[in-house]
Design an enzyme around this catalytic site. Structure first.
Site, PDB file in Angstrom:
ATOM      1  N   SER A 178       0.816  -1.212   0.000  1.00  0.00           N
ATOM      2  CA  SER A 178       0.000   0.000   0.000  1.00  0.00           C
ATOM      3  C   SER A 178       0.849   1.262   0.000  1.00  0.00           C
ATOM      4  O   SER A 178       1.927   1.308   0.601  1.00  0.00           O
ATOM      5  CB  SER A 178      -0.905   0.008   1.238  1.00  0.00           C
ATOM      6  OG  SER A 178      -1.571   1.244   1.384  1.00  0.00           O
ATOM      7  N   TYR A 218      -2.596   5.179  -4.035  1.00  0.00           N
ATOM      8  CA  TYR A 218      -3.647   6.152  -3.745  1.00  0.00           C
ATOM      9  C   TYR A 218      -3.208   7.446  -4.403  1.00  0.00           C
ATOM     10  O   TYR A 218      -2.190   8.038  -4.023  1.00  0.00           O
ATOM     11  CB  TYR A 218      -3.798   6.373  -2.234  1.00  0.00           C
ATOM     12  CG  TYR A 218      -4.549   5.300  -1.502  1.00  0.00           C
ATOM     13  CD1 TYR A 218      -5.890   5.048  -1.763  1.00  0.00           C
ATOM     14  CD2 TYR A 218      -3.917   4.544  -0.515  1.00  0.00           C
ATOM     15  CE1 TYR A 218      -6.586   4.065  -1.075  1.00  0.00           C
ATOM     16  CE2 TYR A 218      -4.601   3.563   0.182  1.00  0.00           C
ATOM     17  CZ  TYR A 218      -5.935   3.330  -0.106  1.00  0.00           C
ATOM     18  OH  TYR A 218      -6.616   2.352   0.579  1.00  0.00           O
ATOM     19  N   THR A 249      -6.248   2.291  -6.726  1.00  0.00           N
ATOM     20  CA  THR A 249      -7.492   2.220  -5.950  1.00  0.00           C
ATOM     21  C   THR A 249      -8.349   3.448  -6.238  1.00  0.00           C
ATOM     22  O   THR A 249      -7.886   4.580  -6.108  1.00  0.00           O
ATOM     23  CB  THR A 249      -7.180   2.122  -4.449  1.00  0.00           C
ATOM     24  OG1 THR A 249      -6.511   0.879  -4.199  1.00  0.00           O
ATOM     25  CG2 THR A 249      -8.451   2.172  -3.617  1.00  0.00           C
ATOM     26  N   LYS A 307      -8.715  -0.957  -8.938  1.00  0.00           N
ATOM     27  CA  LYS A 307      -9.298  -1.617  -7.768  1.00  0.00           C
ATOM     28  C   LYS A 307     -10.441  -0.788  -7.176  1.00  0.00           C
ATOM     29  O   LYS A 307     -10.318   0.419  -7.007  1.00  0.00           O
ATOM     30  CB  LYS A 307      -8.227  -1.834  -6.698  1.00  0.00           C
ATOM     31  CG  LYS A 307      -8.726  -2.537  -5.434  1.00  0.00           C
ATOM     32  CD  LYS A 307      -7.580  -2.772  -4.455  1.00  0.00           C
ATOM     33  CE  LYS A 307      -8.054  -3.523  -3.211  1.00  0.00           C
ATOM     34  NZ  LYS A 307      -8.918  -2.710  -2.358  1.00  0.00           N
ATOM     35  N   HIS A 352     -13.680  -2.792  -0.630  1.00  0.00           N
ATOM     36  CA  HIS A 352     -12.748  -2.368   0.409  1.00  0.00           C
ATOM     37  C   HIS A 352     -13.064  -3.047   1.747  1.00  0.00           C
ATOM     38  O   HIS A 352     -12.906  -2.463   2.819  1.00  0.00           O
ATOM     39  CB  HIS A 352     -12.781  -0.843   0.570  1.00  0.00           C
ATOM     40  CG  HIS A 352     -11.427  -0.224   0.701  1.00  0.00           C
ATOM     41  ND1 HIS A 352     -10.734   0.268  -0.369  1.00  0.00           N
ATOM     42  CD2 HIS A 352     -10.630  -0.009   1.781  1.00  0.00           C
ATOM     43  CE1 HIS A 352      -9.582   0.772   0.043  1.00  0.00           C
ATOM     44  NE2 HIS A 352      -9.484   0.605   1.336  1.00  0.00           N
TER      45      HIS A 352
END
Length: 367
Positions: free
Chosen positions: A121, A145, A171, A240, A264
């Site tokens: 992440s 992100y 995402t 995603k 999520h």
């Protein structure tokens, strides 16, 4: 335990015994501090969608097949030219240092030992470089992100590519977090630095702090952003957070190389469908053009089977691996993937399927 900024982190490194994955949650609750555990385990609002993720699997049944000469089923498969031992991979989850002092590095080590794919992440407590090193050459994805600061996006993508990421997971369902009551009740604030954000803050020369970068998170994400990331990084981009066939079509039309069906883990829009509820229609819309990855609510080998038989190519897990991380570090993480793959292999044989491709063609009964 290791104490960092007043926060107690597990430093366990041991094999763990698993009877089923659900039991790991209560075991981890005894180790992870209340604020950290709430952040990891929570869904949004009254957690209806989080619960629906599990219940949705019960809307279909696996048709048992016999007389098919199945013995020692193979769980191996491949994606983007990468061979893996199991179709179960690690979902990107933030701030894994909340569960263990080695954070994402220990998870990457355990996932690599299990022969599958790690996803790192943006908001990890371990840096991209450290996670890549812990993977020891095993395949891994980087999850982005997006920020309004394109230089920040470039810095992350450059770092991920230079350290060997096999794909980028973009995402798109988290422009803001869902309303998560445990965080509010616990007055939770991240006690540990986000390594990738901190590194950019220190090296960008702009004097930006971590909270400034958080505040710069991109709110409006469109197909143009998918295309921009894909053209810049030159790696497969998996979008995603897709929960509707029309959005899957938009992503594909914008250059996506993969579709990740996910809500999520019920942490975002409460009242939306379970992830499994929407998987078949999205898989039909994709129609085999790119890989489909699925997550949210997976705890059993039979659920892995049902997801693959409903159109997924890979199935990802998050929370169970993080609970195992707290309980046993890298060894605990490895045990989770090997255990779930073992359950899946049993189901494969009882359903008369020799390979993962056979599972994808298997019949499910709807009622």
């Amino acid at each position: 335990m290791t104490v960092t900024n007043g926060y107690e982190q597990s430093d366990r490194e041991q094999a763990i015994k698993i009877i089923n994955l659900d039991e790991l949650e209560d075991q981890a609750r005894q180790i992870i501090p209340q604020g950290g555990f709430g952040y990891i385990s929570e869904g949004s609002e009254d957690e209806w969608t989080k619960a629906r993720n599990r219940a949705a699997f019960n809307t279909v049944q696996i048709a048992p097949r016999v007389l098919h000469s199945v013995e020692a089923p193979s769980t191996s498969t491949s994606v983007f030219g990468v061979s893996i031992k199991t179709p179960v991979i690690m979902a990107p989850t933030a701030a894994q240092g909340l569960a263990h002092t080695r954070g994402e590095a220990a998870t990457a080590e355990g996932v690599a030992a299990a022969g599958t794919i790690m996803s790192q992440s943006t908001y990890g407590t371990t840096s991209i470089a450290e996670t890549a090193e812990a993977s020891k050459g095993a395949p891994w994805f980087f999850q982005l992100y997006m920020s309004n600061d394109w230089e920040f996006n470039e810095a992350l993508l450059d770092e991920a590519k230079s350290h060997g990421a096999a794909a980028v997971v973009l995402t798109v369902d988290s422009m803001q977090g869902g309303y998560r009551e445990p965080d509010i009740r616990n007055e939770f604030q991240f006690p540990l630095p986000m390594a990738n954000l901190a590194a950019f803050s220190e090296t960008s020369g702009k004097g930006k702090g971590i909270f400034e970068i958080y505040a710069a998170a991109k709110q409006k994400i469109t197909g143009a952003d998918v295309r921009r990331v894909a053209e810049y990084v030159g790696l497969p981009v998996i979008v995603k957070g897709i929960q509707d066939p029309c959005d899957a079509a938009l992503a594909l039309g914008s250059g996506a190389s993969g579709i990740w069906v996910s809500n999520h883990g019920g942490r975002q829009l409460n009242g939306g469908p379970g992830s499994f509820d929407v998987l078949p229609s999205i898989a039909r819309a994709v129609n085999g053009r790119v890989p489909v990855i699925f997550d949210s609510g997976v705890r059993r080998g039979s659920q892995v089977f049902k997801a693959l038989a409903s159109g997924a190519d890979l199935v990802a897990i998050g929370r169970p691996a993080i609970y195992a991380l707290a309980l046993g570090g890298a060894q605990g993480v490895r045990t989770v993937f090997e255990y779930l793959t073992h359950e899946f292999r049993i189901v494969m044989q009882l359903a008369g399927t020799q390979t993962v491709d056979d599972v994808k063609r298997a019949k499910l009964l709807h009622y």
